[in-house]
Every structure is written in C-alpha cells, then in structure tokens.
Design a protein around this motif. Structure first.
Motif, PDB file in Angstrom:
ATOM      1  N   UNK A 177      32.543  39.957  39.161  1.00 10.62           N
ATOM      2  CA  UNK A 177      33.901  40.201  39.652  1.00 10.62           C
ATOM      3  C   UNK A 177      34.417  39.090  40.558  1.00 10.62           C
ATOM      4  N   UNK A 178      35.701  38.790  40.392  1.00  8.83           N
ATOM      5  CA  UNK A 178      36.397  37.989  41.390  1.00  8.83           C
ATOM      6  C   UNK A 178      36.690  38.906  42.569  1.00  8.83           C
ATOM      7  N   UNK A 195      34.988  50.457  40.669  1.00  9.44           N
ATOM      8  CA  UNK A 195      36.101  49.503  40.622  1.00  9.44           C
ATOM      9  C   UNK A 195      35.645  48.148  40.083  1.00  9.44           C
ATOM     10  N   UNK A 196      36.556  47.446  39.451  1.00  6.23           N
ATOM     11  CA  UNK A 196      36.295  46.080  39.016  1.00  6.23           C
ATOM     12  C   UNK A 196      37.292  45.164  39.711  1.00  6.23           C
ATOM     13  N   UNK A 197      36.950  43.912  39.791  1.00  2.00           N
ATOM     14  CA  UNK A 197      37.821  42.961  40.451  1.00  2.00           C
ATOM     15  C   UNK A 197      38.955  42.508  39.547  1.00  2.00           C
ATOM     16  N   UNK A 198      39.808  41.648  40.066  1.00  2.08           N
ATOM     17  CA  UNK A 198      40.908  41.117  39.264  1.00  2.08           C
ATOM     18  C   UNK A 198      40.372  40.197  38.161  1.00  2.08           C
ATOM     19  N   UNK A 199      41.216  39.859  37.188  1.00  2.87           N
ATOM     20  CA  UNK A 199      40.781  39.034  36.059  1.00  2.87           C
ATOM     21  C   UNK A 199      40.663  37.559  36.408  1.00  2.87           C
ATOM     22  N   UNK A 231      37.254  33.218  44.493  1.00  3.09           N
ATOM     23  CA  UNK A 231      35.923  33.577  44.993  1.00  3.09           C
ATOM     24  C   UNK A 231      35.328  34.726  44.195  1.00  3.09           C
ATOM     25  N   UNK A 232      33.989  34.709  44.069  1.00  5.58           N
ATOM     26  CA  UNK A 232      33.261  35.779  43.390  1.00  5.58           C
ATOM     27  C   UNK A 232      32.599  36.689  44.421  1.00  5.58           C
ATOM     28  N   UNK A 233      32.284  37.898  44.004  1.00  5.68           N
ATOM     29  CA  UNK A 233      31.634  38.888  44.857  1.00  5.68           C
ATOM     30  C   UNK A 233      30.126  38.669  44.855  1.00  5.68           C
TER      31      UNK A 233
END
Length: 112
Positions: free
Chosen positions: A51-52, A64-68, A72-74
């Motif tokens: 995920x971003x 939850x997932x991050x934006x496309x 930065x990455x998680x």
C-alpha cells in the motif's frame, strides 16, 4: 481477535523487540504464530507493505487498502531494535520506497 500484537496481548509471546532481543534480530519462527499460523508479524523487522501511505478515513473500515498511487509506502510490524509501541497491530508508518535500514525487511508471499 482484537489482540494488541499479532497473535497475543503479550508481545514476549509472539514478537522480538528491544526488551527481549539482546541487541540483534532473531531467527524466524521462534515465537508463537498468530491465529493464522504466521510467525513474526510483530517485531523482529519492519515489513514493507504494498500500500501507498495515506491517512485512514474517519469511519470504521475492515481491511483498508491504500490509495492507488503516492510517494511513500507503508511499513508495519515494528522491529527488534524498537519499542513495544511500534509492534502493535494497529501501528504503521511510511517511508519512501527506496529506504534501506538494518531493521527493515519484507515478506515473500505466494498466493495459492
């Protein structure tokens, strides 16, 4: 199950952090696994996630997932050199994708 750490409310049962490592990373699989049978999801080394990074929404969300896209990455999980606070299942932070450090790694996942 709502554990504070991945597989337990007691970090010493499932993870490695500054208080129990003797100042070095530890062999994988030497603590209890979580309820999915996965080892070392709390502590030992931070793990990069796909995920971003972005802020969570204010409402309750399951998985939850991050934006496309993003810069930065998680990373999650905490590490052997850090505090128990960083090893909590709810904790995450972000770094630029080419960040390298001796307490950061990744987990290879092969879907069935």
């Amino acid at each position: 199950k709502g554990y504070t750490y991945s597989g337990s409310n007691t970090l010493d049962e499932v993870g490695w952090y500054i208080q129990n490592t003797g100042g070095k990373s530890q062999p994988v699989g030497t603590r209890k696994p979580n309820e999915l049978g996965i080892y070392d999801m709390s502590g030992n080394v931070w793990e990069w996630c796909w995920d971003f990074y972005s802020s969570y929404s204010s409402g309750e969300v399951t998985d939850p997932i991050g934006p496309s896209s993003g810069s930065n990455r998680v990373r999650r999980g905490g590490n052997w050199f850090g505090s128990a606070l960083h090893c909590r299942s709810s904790n995450r932070d972000d770094y630029y994708p080419d960040y390298r450090y001796f307490t950061v790694g990744f987990r290879v996942v092969v879907p069935k």
